[in-house]
Write a protein that holds these residues in place. Structure first.
Motif, mmCIF file in Angstrom:
data_model
loop_
_atom_site.group_PDB
_atom_site.id
_atom_site.type_symbol
_atom_site.label_atom_id
_atom_site.label_comp_id
_atom_site.label_asym_id
_atom_site.label_seq_id
_atom_site.Cartn_x
_atom_site.Cartn_y
_atom_site.Cartn_z
ATOM 1 N N GLY A 287 -46.047 -29.057 50.673
ATOM 2 C CA GLY A 287 -45.793 -28.865 52.096
ATOM 3 C C GLY A 287 -46.905 -28.138 52.799
ATOM 4 O O GLY A 287 -48.038 -28.088 52.337
ATOM 5 N N ALA A 288 -46.570 -27.518 53.908
ATOM 6 C CA ALA A 288 -47.552 -26.923 54.808
ATOM 7 C C ALA A 288 -48.150 -25.615 54.306
ATOM 8 O O ALA A 288 -49.235 -25.223 54.711
ATOM 9 C CB ALA A 288 -46.914 -26.689 56.178
ATOM 10 N N GLY A 289 -47.440 -24.893 53.433
ATOM 11 C CA GLY A 289 -47.934 -23.610 52.930
ATOM 12 C C GLY A 289 -49.070 -23.786 51.946
ATOM 13 O O GLY A 289 -49.375 -24.888 51.499
ATOM 14 N N VAL A 290 -49.717 -22.665 51.605
ATOM 15 C CA VAL A 290 -50.844 -22.708 50.679
ATOM 16 C C VAL A 290 -50.587 -21.817 49.467
ATOM 17 O O VAL A 290 -49.870 -20.817 49.552
ATOM 18 C CB VAL A 290 -52.160 -22.275 51.366
ATOM 19 C CG1 VAL A 290 -52.551 -23.255 52.454
ATOM 20 C CG2 VAL A 290 -52.056 -20.873 51.926
ATOM 21 N N GLU A 291 -51.156 -22.208 48.361
ATOM 22 C CA GLU A 291 -51.132 -21.468 47.099
ATOM 23 C C GLU A 291 -49.738 -20.980 46.725
ATOM 24 O O GLU A 291 -48.839 -21.768 46.535
ATOM 25 C CB GLU A 291 -52.146 -20.324 47.144
ATOM 26 C CG GLU A 291 -53.584 -20.804 47.225
ATOM 27 C CD GLU A 291 -54.574 -19.678 47.240
ATOM 28 O OE1 GLU A 291 -54.321 -18.628 46.626
ATOM 29 O OE2 GLU A 291 -55.627 -19.845 47.879
ATOM 30 N N VAL A 292 -49.574 -19.669 46.669
ATOM 31 C CA VAL A 292 -48.313 -19.070 46.222
ATOM 32 C C VAL A 292 -47.218 -19.332 47.246
ATOM 33 O O VAL A 292 -47.446 -19.243 48.449
ATOM 34 C CB VAL A 292 -48.483 -17.541 46.037
ATOM 35 C CG1 VAL A 292 -47.182 -16.893 45.609
ATOM 36 C CG2 VAL A 292 -49.585 -17.247 45.037
ATOM 37 N N PHE A 293 -46.020 -19.650 46.790
ATOM 38 C CA PHE A 293 -44.879 -19.856 47.673
ATOM 39 C C PHE A 293 -43.726 -19.014 47.136
ATOM 40 O O PHE A 293 -43.684 -18.665 45.964
ATOM 41 C CB PHE A 293 -44.481 -21.338 47.735
ATOM 42 C CG PHE A 293 -43.927 -21.855 46.431
ATOM 43 C CD1 PHE A 293 -42.558 -21.832 46.189
ATOM 44 C CD2 PHE A 293 -44.771 -22.327 45.445
ATOM 45 C CE1 PHE A 293 -42.044 -22.285 44.982
ATOM 46 C CE2 PHE A 293 -44.264 -22.784 44.241
ATOM 47 C CZ PHE A 293 -42.903 -22.764 44.003
ATOM 48 N N GLN A 294 -42.795 -18.675 47.996
ATOM 49 C CA GLN A 294 -41.597 -17.937 47.600
ATOM 50 C C GLN A 294 -40.435 -18.429 48.441
ATOM 51 O O GLN A 294 -40.517 -18.423 49.675
ATOM 52 C CB GLN A 294 -41.761 -16.423 47.811
ATOM 53 C CG GLN A 294 -42.785 -15.778 46.912
ATOM 54 C CD GLN A 294 -42.398 -15.838 45.449
ATOM 55 O OE1 GLN A 294 -41.229 -15.743 45.085
ATOM 56 N NE2 GLN A 294 -43.395 -16.017 44.589
ATOM 57 N N PRO A 295 -39.353 -18.848 47.826
ATOM 58 C CA PRO A 295 -38.178 -19.262 48.599
ATOM 59 C C PRO A 295 -37.501 -18.049 49.236
ATOM 60 O O PRO A 295 -37.742 -16.901 48.855
ATOM 61 C CB PRO A 295 -37.279 -19.916 47.543
ATOM 62 C CG PRO A 295 -37.691 -19.289 46.256
ATOM 63 C CD PRO A 295 -39.154 -18.970 46.388
ATOM 64 N N PHE A 296 -36.642 -18.315 50.194
ATOM 65 C CA PHE A 296 -35.839 -17.287 50.852
ATOM 66 C C PHE A 296 -34.927 -16.633 49.818
ATOM 67 O O PHE A 296 -34.280 -17.311 49.028
ATOM 68 C CB PHE A 296 -34.991 -17.924 51.959
ATOM 69 C CG PHE A 296 -33.984 -16.988 52.571
ATOM 70 C CD1 PHE A 296 -34.333 -16.183 53.639
ATOM 71 C CD2 PHE A 296 -32.696 -16.909 52.062
ATOM 72 C CE1 PHE A 296 -33.406 -15.321 54.204
ATOM 73 C CE2 PHE A 296 -31.757 -16.052 52.620
ATOM 74 C CZ PHE A 296 -32.126 -15.248 53.696
ATOM 75 N N GLU A 297 -34.878 -15.285 49.826
ATOM 76 C CA GLU A 297 -33.955 -14.549 48.961
ATOM 77 C C GLU A 297 -33.393 -13.359 49.737
ATOM 78 O O GLU A 297 -34.137 -12.481 50.169
ATOM 79 C CB GLU A 297 -34.661 -14.054 47.704
ATOM 80 C CG GLU A 297 -33.750 -13.294 46.773
ATOM 81 C CD GLU A 297 -34.465 -12.728 45.559
ATOM 82 O OE1 GLU A 297 -33.789 -12.042 44.775
ATOM 83 O OE2 GLU A 297 -35.680 -12.941 45.382
ATOM 84 N N LEU A 298 -32.098 -13.347 49.916
ATOM 85 C CA LEU A 298 -31.420 -12.241 50.581
ATOM 86 C C LEU A 298 -31.348 -11.082 49.590
ATOM 87 O O LEU A 298 -30.827 -11.238 48.492
ATOM 88 C CB LEU A 298 -30.027 -12.692 51.008
ATOM 89 C CG LEU A 298 -29.262 -11.839 51.993
ATOM 90 C CD1 LEU A 298 -30.043 -11.629 53.285
ATOM 91 C CD2 LEU A 298 -27.935 -12.492 52.302
ATOM 92 N N THR A 299 -31.910 -9.914 49.946
ATOM 93 C CA THR A 299 -31.978 -8.800 49.001
ATOM 94 C C THR A 299 -31.088 -7.622 49.376
ATOM 95 O O THR A 299 -30.756 -6.820 48.515
ATOM 96 C CB THR A 299 -33.427 -8.304 48.856
ATOM 97 O OG1 THR A 299 -33.916 -7.905 50.144
ATOM 98 C CG2 THR A 299 -34.323 -9.392 48.280
ATOM 99 N N THR A 300 -30.721 -7.486 50.634
ATOM 100 C CA THR A 300 -29.848 -6.407 51.096
ATOM 101 C C THR A 300 -28.892 -6.957 52.136
ATOM 102 O O THR A 300 -29.302 -7.713 53.009
ATOM 103 C CB THR A 300 -30.670 -5.251 51.732
ATOM 104 O OG1 THR A 300 -31.630 -4.785 50.792
ATOM 105 C CG2 THR A 300 -29.788 -4.098 52.152
ATOM 106 N N GLY A 301 -27.622 -6.568 52.045
ATOM 107 C CA GLY A 301 -26.645 -6.951 53.052
ATOM 108 C C GLY A 301 -25.960 -8.277 52.811
ATOM 109 O O GLY A 301 -25.310 -8.813 53.716
ATOM 110 N N ALA A 302 -26.071 -8.823 51.611
ATOM 111 C CA ALA A 302 -25.496 -10.137 51.327
ATOM 112 C C ALA A 302 -23.998 -10.191 51.607
ATOM 113 O O ALA A 302 -23.494 -11.208 52.069
ATOM 114 C CB ALA A 302 -25.772 -10.540 49.879
#
Length: 168
Positions: free
Chosen positions: A69-84
């Motif tokens: 896709g449009a991003g470059v090199e390293v990617f990270q998916p969305f992750e909810l870390t506080t307040g789930a």
């Protein structure tokens, strides 16, 4: 005198309180982090949606959530870390998107919602690193019912949304 003191305290307790909401962007490797918070809470009679909107950012920022896709090199998916536990919905985020929305039923005082994701700039020489200047112009939009309030990243990695006062 005792009645006067009680009357003053009652008036102060019923005074409206500002309910500003902020979002902080924290550049990190390999994950960037957003923290949505409010010291006073946000008064609403309907669910509240917080939309992080990168459109209009100085670095033409995008979310990079997949290897393709449009991003470059390293990617990270969305992750909810506080307040789930408070979150009732999140819009799906695809690679190259410029906004994502998180919905909650309430946002009391001292509430915090945080998530990690990869953000890339599409104009700079180092696309995998987002500087404070590149996030300028991005915003947080707070929506509840028919009301919507926006705060922009104007001078650094934080945006503040001025929301209406409410009785405490």
């Amino acid at each position: 005198m005792k009645r006067l003191a009680s009357a003053i305290l009652a008036l102060l307790a019923a005074a409206p309180a500002a309910a500003d909401v902020s979002v902080r962007f924290i550049e990190g490797a390999p994950k960037d982090r957003f923290v949505i918070a409010s010291e006073t809470g946000f008064c609403a009679d309907a669910p509240i949606t917080f939309t992080v909107d990168l459109a209009g950012s100085a670095g033409a920022l995008i979310f990079d959530v997949t290897s393709d896709g449009a991003g470059v090199e390293v990617f990270q998916p969305f992750e909810l870390t506080t307040g789930a536990g408070a979150v009732s919905g999140v819009t799906p985020v695809t690679d190259g998107d410029t906004s994502l929305a998180i919905t909650v039923d309430s946002f009391p005082a001292m509430a915090e919602i945080a998530f990690t994701i990869d953000v890339d700039d599409t104009l700079g020489a180092r696309e995998i690193t987002v500087s404070n200047g590149e996030i300028l112009g991005a915003s947080l939009v707070v929506t509840s019912g028919d009301a919507s309030y926006r705060g922009a990243f104007e001078s650094g990695p934080m945006a503040v949304v001025d929301t209406p006062e409410c009785a405490v």
